[in-house]
Design a protein around this motif. Structure first.
Motif, PDB file in Angstrom:
ATOM      1  N   TYR A  58       0.833  -1.200   0.000  1.00 27.69           N
ATOM      2  CA  TYR A  58       0.000   0.000   0.000  1.00 27.69           C
ATOM      3  C   TYR A  58       0.871   1.254   0.000  1.00 27.69           C
ATOM      4  CZ  TYR A  58      -4.847  -1.583   0.526  1.00 27.69           C
ATOM      5  OH  TYR A  58      -6.099  -2.086   0.302  1.00 27.69           O
ATOM      6  N   LEU A  59       1.950   1.243   0.789  1.00 26.58           N
ATOM      7  CA  LEU A  59       2.836   2.401   0.836  1.00 26.58           C
ATOM      8  C   LEU A  59       3.442   2.668  -0.542  1.00 26.58           C
ATOM      9  CD1 LEU A  59       4.130   4.638   2.487  1.00 26.58           C
ATOM     10  CD2 LEU A  59       5.947   3.021   3.118  1.00 26.58           C
ATOM     11  N   ALA A  60       3.834   1.618  -1.232  1.00 24.32           N
ATOM     12  CA  ALA A  60       4.370   1.785  -2.584  1.00 24.32           C
ATOM     13  C   ALA A  60       3.321   2.407  -3.506  1.00 24.32           C
ATOM     14  CB  ALA A  60       4.831   0.436  -3.136  1.00 24.32           C
ATOM     15  N   GLN A  61       2.091   1.960  -3.383  1.00 27.10           N
ATOM     16  CA  GLN A  61       1.013   2.522  -4.199  1.00 27.10           C
ATOM     17  C   GLN A  61       0.815   4.006  -3.881  1.00 27.10           C
ATOM     18  OE1 GLN A  61       1.047  -0.025  -6.411  1.00 27.10           O
ATOM     19  NE2 GLN A  61      -1.114   0.415  -6.680  1.00 27.10           N
ATOM     20  N   VAL A  62       0.886   4.344  -2.605  1.00 29.01           N
ATOM     21  CA  VAL A  62       0.776   5.747  -2.196  1.00 29.01           C
ATOM     22  C   VAL A  62       1.913   6.553  -2.813  1.00 29.01           C
ATOM     23  CG1 VAL A  62       1.005   7.320  -0.223  1.00 29.01           C
ATOM     24  CG2 VAL A  62      -0.467   5.305  -0.043  1.00 29.01           C
ATOM     25  N   TYR A  63       3.128   6.028  -2.711  1.00 26.02           N
ATOM     26  CA  TYR A  63       4.277   6.733  -3.268  1.00 26.02           C
ATOM     27  C   TYR A  63       4.108   6.982  -4.767  1.00 26.02           C
ATOM     28  CZ  TYR A  63       7.050   6.065   1.033  1.00 26.02           C
ATOM     29  OH  TYR A  63       7.535   6.100   2.322  1.00 26.02           O
ATOM     30  N   LEU A  64       3.570   6.025  -5.484  1.00 24.57           N
ATOM     31  CA  LEU A  64       3.331   6.241  -6.913  1.00 24.57           C
ATOM     32  C   LEU A  64       2.374   7.403  -7.142  1.00 24.57           C
ATOM     33  CD1 LEU A  64       3.030   2.677  -8.486  1.00 24.57           C
ATOM     34  CD2 LEU A  64       4.889   4.331  -8.729  1.00 24.57           C
ATOM     35  N   ASN A  74      11.616   1.073  -4.360  1.00 23.12           N
ATOM     36  CA  ASN A  74      12.317   0.527  -3.193  1.00 23.12           C
ATOM     37  C   ASN A  74      11.396  -0.363  -2.365  1.00 23.12           C
ATOM     38  OD1 ASN A  74      14.752   1.758  -3.816  1.00 23.12           O
ATOM     39  ND2 ASN A  74      14.344   3.552  -2.548  1.00 23.12           N
ATOM     40  N   GLN A  75      10.155   0.067  -2.192  1.00 28.06           N
ATOM     41  CA  GLN A  75       9.200  -0.750  -1.435  1.00 28.06           C
ATOM     42  C   GLN A  75       8.876  -2.042  -2.176  1.00 28.06           C
ATOM     43  OE1 GLN A  75       8.193  -0.395   1.708  1.00 28.06           O
ATOM     44  NE2 GLN A  75       9.479   1.433   1.805  1.00 28.06           N
ATOM     45  N   TYR A  76       8.663  -1.949  -3.485  1.00 24.74           N
ATOM     46  CA  TYR A  76       8.378  -3.149  -4.267  1.00 24.74           C
ATOM     47  C   TYR A  76       9.536  -4.151  -4.165  1.00 24.74           C
ATOM     48  CZ  TYR A  76       4.495  -0.670  -6.551  1.00 24.74           C
ATOM     49  OH  TYR A  76       3.335   0.007  -6.820  1.00 24.74           O
ATOM     50  N   LEU A  82      11.466  -9.814   0.914  1.00 19.67           N
ATOM     51  CA  LEU A  82      10.923 -10.344   2.179  1.00 19.67           C
ATOM     52  C   LEU A  82      10.004 -11.541   1.977  1.00 19.67           C
ATOM     53  CD1 LEU A  82      10.065  -7.009   4.007  1.00 19.67           C
ATOM     54  CD2 LEU A  82      11.833  -8.661   4.673  1.00 19.67           C
ATOM     55  N   ALA A  83       9.178 -11.501   0.954  1.00 22.62           N
ATOM     56  CA  ALA A  83       8.152 -12.540   0.772  1.00 22.62           C
ATOM     57  C   ALA A  83       7.954 -12.806  -0.708  1.00 22.62           C
ATOM     58  CB  ALA A  83       6.854 -12.105   1.436  1.00 22.62           C
ATOM     59  N   PRO A  84       8.920 -13.460  -1.350  1.00 21.91           N
ATOM     60  CA  PRO A  84       8.878 -13.621  -2.808  1.00 21.91           C
ATOM     61  C   PRO A  84       7.669 -14.387  -3.341  1.00 21.91           C
ATOM     62  CG  PRO A  84      10.666 -14.909  -1.851  1.00 21.91           C
ATOM     63  CD  PRO A  84      10.093 -14.067  -0.759  1.00 21.91           C
ATOM     64  N   GLU A  85       7.042 -15.210  -2.519  1.00 20.82           N
ATOM     65  CA  GLU A  85       5.884 -15.997  -2.973  1.00 20.82           C
ATOM     66  C   GLU A  85       4.549 -15.348  -2.635  1.00 20.82           C
ATOM     67  OE1 GLU A  85       6.312 -18.701  -4.888  1.00 20.82           O
ATOM     68  OE2 GLU A  85       8.446 -18.223  -4.744  1.00 20.82           O
ATOM     69  N   SER A  86       4.585 -14.195  -2.019  1.00 23.94           N
ATOM     70  CA  SER A  86       3.339 -13.553  -1.588  1.00 23.94           C
ATOM     71  C   SER A  86       2.620 -12.886  -2.763  1.00 23.94           C
ATOM     72  CB  SER A  86       3.634 -12.500  -0.519  1.00 23.94           C
ATOM     73  OG  SER A  86       4.341 -11.410  -1.084  1.00 23.94           O
ATOM     74  N   LEU A  87       1.337 -12.649  -2.567  1.00 20.96           N
ATOM     75  CA  LEU A  87       0.561 -11.916  -3.567  1.00 20.96           C
ATOM     76  C   LEU A  87       1.132 -10.511  -3.741  1.00 20.96           C
ATOM     77  CD1 LEU A  87      -1.826 -11.583  -5.473  1.00 20.96           C
ATOM     78  CD2 LEU A  87      -3.243 -10.984  -3.494  1.00 20.96           C
ATOM     79  N   ALA A  88       1.543  -9.892  -2.649  1.00 21.33           N
ATOM     80  CA  ALA A  88       2.128  -8.545  -2.731  1.00 21.33           C
ATOM     81  C   ALA A  88       3.366  -8.554  -3.614  1.00 21.33           C
ATOM     82  CB  ALA A  88       2.456  -8.022  -1.334  1.00 21.33           C
ATOM     83  N   ALA A  89       4.178  -9.592  -3.506  1.00 23.61           N
ATOM     84  CA  ALA A  89       5.382  -9.690  -4.347  1.00 23.61           C
ATOM     85  C   ALA A  89       5.006  -9.877  -5.816  1.00 23.61           C
ATOM     86  CB  ALA A  89       6.263 -10.845  -3.881  1.00 23.61           C
ATOM     87  N   LEU A  91       2.275  -8.865  -7.279  1.00 24.81           N
ATOM     88  CA  LEU A  91       1.756  -7.586  -7.758  1.00 24.81           C
ATOM     89  C   LEU A  91       2.873  -6.558  -7.905  1.00 24.81           C
ATOM     90  CD1 LEU A  91      -1.484  -7.389  -5.596  1.00 24.81           C
ATOM     91  CD2 LEU A  91      -1.341  -7.853  -8.055  1.00 24.81           C
ATOM     92  N   SER A  92       3.905  -6.676  -7.089  1.00 26.37           N
ATOM     93  CA  SER A  92       5.024  -5.741  -7.127  1.00 26.37           C
ATOM     94  C   SER A  92       5.880  -5.895  -8.365  1.00 26.37           C
ATOM     95  CB  SER A  92       5.907  -5.902  -5.887  1.00 26.37           C
ATOM     96  OG  SER A  92       5.181  -5.568  -4.725  1.00 26.37           O
ATOM     97  N   GLN A  93       5.779  -7.038  -9.018  1.00 25.09           N
ATOM     98  CA  GLN A  93       6.601  -7.305 -10.189  1.00 25.09           C
ATOM     99  C   GLN A  93       5.969  -6.791 -11.477  1.00 25.09           C
ATOM    100  OE1 GLN A  93       7.892 -11.412 -10.221  1.00 25.09           O
ATOM    101  NE2 GLN A  93       8.157 -11.388  -8.004  1.00 25.09           N
ATOM    102  N   LYS A  94       4.761  -6.303 -11.401  1.00 27.75           N
ATOM    103  CA  LYS A  94       4.068  -5.829 -12.609  1.00 27.75           C
ATOM    104  C   LYS A  94       4.530  -4.446 -12.985  1.00 27.75           C
ATOM    105  CE  LYS A  94       0.008  -8.636 -12.127  1.00 27.75           C
ATOM    106  NZ  LYS A  94      -1.414  -8.717 -12.198  1.00 27.75           N
TER     107      LYS A  94
END
Length: 94
Positions: A58-64, A74-76, A82-89, A91-94
């Motif tokens: 969410y913080l990364a989305q705010v920063y954008l 940096n957040q992505y 931290l959690a390469p298999e997570s949904l957040a990870a 989504l962070s790769q898109k």
């Protein structure tokens, strides 16, 4: 000694609950478009639990939305580390 332990437990649980509340406040602020307060709340959550990848996302989305692209990247990257298999990870790769 028992009294000290009880006080410590109450303080520890209270801090965790506060972080959860701040996460919720951050999400609510984000959904309202109040990105300044959203960032403040997500930064607080991360300060208290640096492994919270959902708050980081969410913080990364705010920063954008604040045109802080470098901070968002940096957040992505931190989420992926931290959690390469997570949904957040994912989504962070898109």
């Amino acid at each position: 000694m028992k009294k000290f332990l009880l006080i410590f437990i109450i303080m520890f649980i209270g801090t965790g609950a506060m972080a959860v509340d701040r996460y919720t406040l951050g999400v609510q602020a984000y959904k309202k478009g109040d990105f300044e307060n959203a960032a403040i709340n997500f930064e607080y959550v991360i300060k208290n639990n640096s492994k919270n990848v959902n708050a980081r996302y969410y913080l990364a989305q705010v920063y954008l939305r604040q045109n802080r692209v470098s901070d968002a990247k940096n957040q992505y990257n931190r989420i992926i580390f931290l959690a390469p298999e997570s949904l957040a990870a994912k989504l962070s790769q898109k």
